[in-house]
Write a protein that holds these residues in place. Sequence first.
Motif, PDB file in Angstrom:
ATOM      1  N   GLY A   1       0.831  -1.203   0.000  1.00  0.00           N
ATOM      2  CA  GLY A   1       0.000   0.000   0.000  1.00  0.00           C
ATOM      3  C   GLY A   1       0.865   1.252   0.000  1.00  0.00           C
ATOM      4  N   LEU A   2       1.949   1.220   0.743  1.00  0.00           N
ATOM      5  CA  LEU A   2       2.815   2.401   0.807  1.00  0.00           C
ATOM      6  C   LEU A   2       3.569   2.625  -0.499  1.00  0.00           C
ATOM      7  CD1 LEU A   2       4.096   2.382   4.499  1.00  0.00           C
ATOM      8  CD2 LEU A   2       2.311   3.779   3.448  1.00  0.00           C
TER       9      LEU A   2
ATOM     10  N   ASP B   1      -8.004   6.841   0.339  1.00  0.00           N
ATOM     11  CA  ASP B   1      -7.526   5.524   0.762  1.00  0.00           C
ATOM     12  C   ASP B   1      -8.761   4.743   1.195  1.00  0.00           C
ATOM     13  OD1 ASP B   1      -6.640   3.372   2.318  1.00  0.00           O
ATOM     14  OD2 ASP B   1      -4.849   4.434   2.992  1.00  0.00           O
TER      15      ASP B   1
ATOM     16  N   SER C   1      -4.521  -0.606   0.464  1.00  0.00           N
ATOM     17  CA  SER C   1      -3.557  -1.567   0.965  1.00  0.00           C
ATOM     18  C   SER C   1      -4.240  -2.911   0.759  1.00  0.00           C
ATOM     19  CB  SER C   1      -3.259  -1.341   2.442  1.00  0.00           C
ATOM     20  OG  SER C   1      -2.551  -2.474   2.922  1.00  0.00           O
TER      21      SER C   1
ATOM     22  N   THR D   1      -3.125  -5.613   1.311  1.00  0.00           N
ATOM     23  CA  THR D   1      -2.740  -6.436   2.456  1.00  0.00           C
ATOM     24  C   THR D   1      -3.960  -6.725   3.334  1.00  0.00           C
ATOM     25  OG1 THR D   1      -0.725  -5.083   2.405  1.00  0.00           O
ATOM     26  CG2 THR D   1      -1.036  -6.509   4.326  1.00  0.00           C
ATOM     27  N   LYS D   2      -4.963  -5.852   3.275  1.00  0.00           N
ATOM     28  CA  LYS D   2      -6.098  -5.917   4.196  1.00  0.00           C
ATOM     29  C   LYS D   2      -7.266  -6.666   3.533  1.00  0.00           C
ATOM     30  CE  LYS D   2      -3.062  -3.430   6.331  1.00  0.00           C
ATOM     31  NZ  LYS D   2      -3.032  -1.981   6.281  1.00  0.00           N
TER      32      LYS D   2
HETATM   33  C1  PLP Z   1      -2.073  -0.925   6.029  1.00  0.00           C
HETATM   34  C2  PLP Z   1      -2.530   0.364   5.499  1.00  0.00           C
HETATM   35  C3  PLP Z   1      -1.758   1.098   4.586  1.00  0.00           C
HETATM   36  C4  PLP Z   1      -0.369   0.670   4.159  1.00  0.00           C
HETATM   37  O1  PLP Z   1      -0.403  -0.471   3.395  1.00  0.00           O
HETATM   38  P1  PLP Z   1       0.785  -1.564   3.335  1.00  0.00           P
HETATM   39  O2  PLP Z   1       0.223  -2.604   2.460  1.00  0.00           O
HETATM   40  O3  PLP Z   1       1.042  -2.006   4.752  1.00  0.00           O
HETATM   41  O4  PLP Z   1       1.967  -0.866   2.766  1.00  0.00           O
HETATM   42  C5  PLP Z   1      -2.283   2.284   4.083  1.00  0.00           C
HETATM   43  N1  PLP Z   1      -3.501   2.722   4.470  1.00  0.00           N
HETATM   44  C6  PLP Z   1      -4.263   2.054   5.358  1.00  0.00           C
HETATM   45  C7  PLP Z   1      -5.598   2.599   5.735  1.00  0.00           C
HETATM   46  C8  PLP Z   1      -3.805   0.855   5.904  1.00  0.00           C
HETATM   47  O5  PLP Z   1      -4.562   0.205   6.791  1.00  0.00           O
END
Ligand code: PLP
Length: 405
Positions: A80-81, A196, A218, A220-221
């Motif tokens: 995400g970053l 975001d 992200s 990842t979530k």
């Molecule tokens: C985790 C997160 C990010 C960053 O994402 P990564 O995949 O960890 O780099 C950015 N914004 C929000 C709201 C997040 O929860």
Amino acid sequence: MSQETHRFGTNCIHAGQSPDPTTGAIMTPVYMTSTFVQKSPGVFKDGYDYARSKNPTRQALEDNLAALEGGTVGLAFSSGLAAMDCVLHQLRAGDHVVLSDDVYGGSFRQMDKVFRHMNMSYTRVDMTKLAEIEKAMTPKTRAVWLETPSNPMLKVIDIPGVRKLVDSAKVSDLGTTDKSIGPLGSPLEKPLLVVDNTFASPYLQNPLAHGADVVLHSCTKYIGGHSDMVAGALITKDEALGERLKYVQNAVGAVPGAMDCFLMLRSTKTLHLRMQRHCENAMKIAQWLEQHSKIEKVIYPGLASHPQHALAKKQMRNGFGGMISCVVKGGLEPSRKVLEKTKLFSLAESLGGVESLIEHPAIMTHASVPAPARAILGIADGLIRLSVGCEDVEDLTSDLDHALA
Ligand SMILES: *Cc1c(COP(=O)(O)O)cnc(C)c1O
């Protein structure tokens, strides 16, 4: 496959994907290749010359994500970053950004440390108050950056309201155009509205439809959804912006590998199903917590007690997400006990997976925010944050009940 004609769940499963032309494989293959053979120098198939620039597994994912957000350009990143970095590279030295006050800690660090070092500045404001955004914007502002719902206070921000402010922004001093450096050579003519959408996921909210220029995830979530990878994405429907973003994606190169793209494609096939359960479970748990004698306050956009509940109902659809924050009576020590005692809710940072997580913002995710600033944001010492998973809800409430006893 035409995406406009299909609904969200169908797009989750099908958008961007068609049987593999070589074998008819129904699932998009994991194209583990760094390069592609050319017929003649500079003559390659469908733009496939080198896998940083384009990979078929990633392409399917990017098209899938674009459809889910109602965009035309989807771009996948290694985190995400990394996706954020791609957006901020659209700006120039001296530019200014308006950030929401409780923006994700890693996003704040990138802005504050990496890009400030590049002579960019920012102002953080409480974006539930549109007047504060307006006050913070300067003729040098080139991005307005928000999360809705936010972390961990789950503030809901009025995206169309912010859009109006961006449209009426007075932009000065555009800077020079230098065609020799490609799409980045022309200055941004108005601030980018970046949303975001990580906490909501595209199932609950499509910020592009509300006026955002670019949506960030992200993955990842919730998009990944199984706590087994780190990845990010950007989606836009502005072709010129899409071209700029794609330029940086390739030129900087923070792209995900084919295997991660495959995992994300597998994940988005169940995004609508997972989100439905996340929302149902979270709503029941939020209502249950609101009745609990050991709980001082519950923050969940689906509750009538949430300060922006009406806005959440208007801007979000299908539900209010899987994230709940609540304040345990008695402050730090009682809340620490709850975190030590839950069994199904695992004590961990991150969110959005099918398994439930619990964390303590003041000690964990928001420890780097100084105590006075935490107090202003409302991050009390007794605040805990739940990422409600897809388990049976009765098991989740009994786990919490036991931990709170
Ligand atoms: C985790 C997160 C990010 C960053 O994402 P990564 O995949 O960890 O780099 C950015 N914004 C929000 C709201 C997040 O929860």
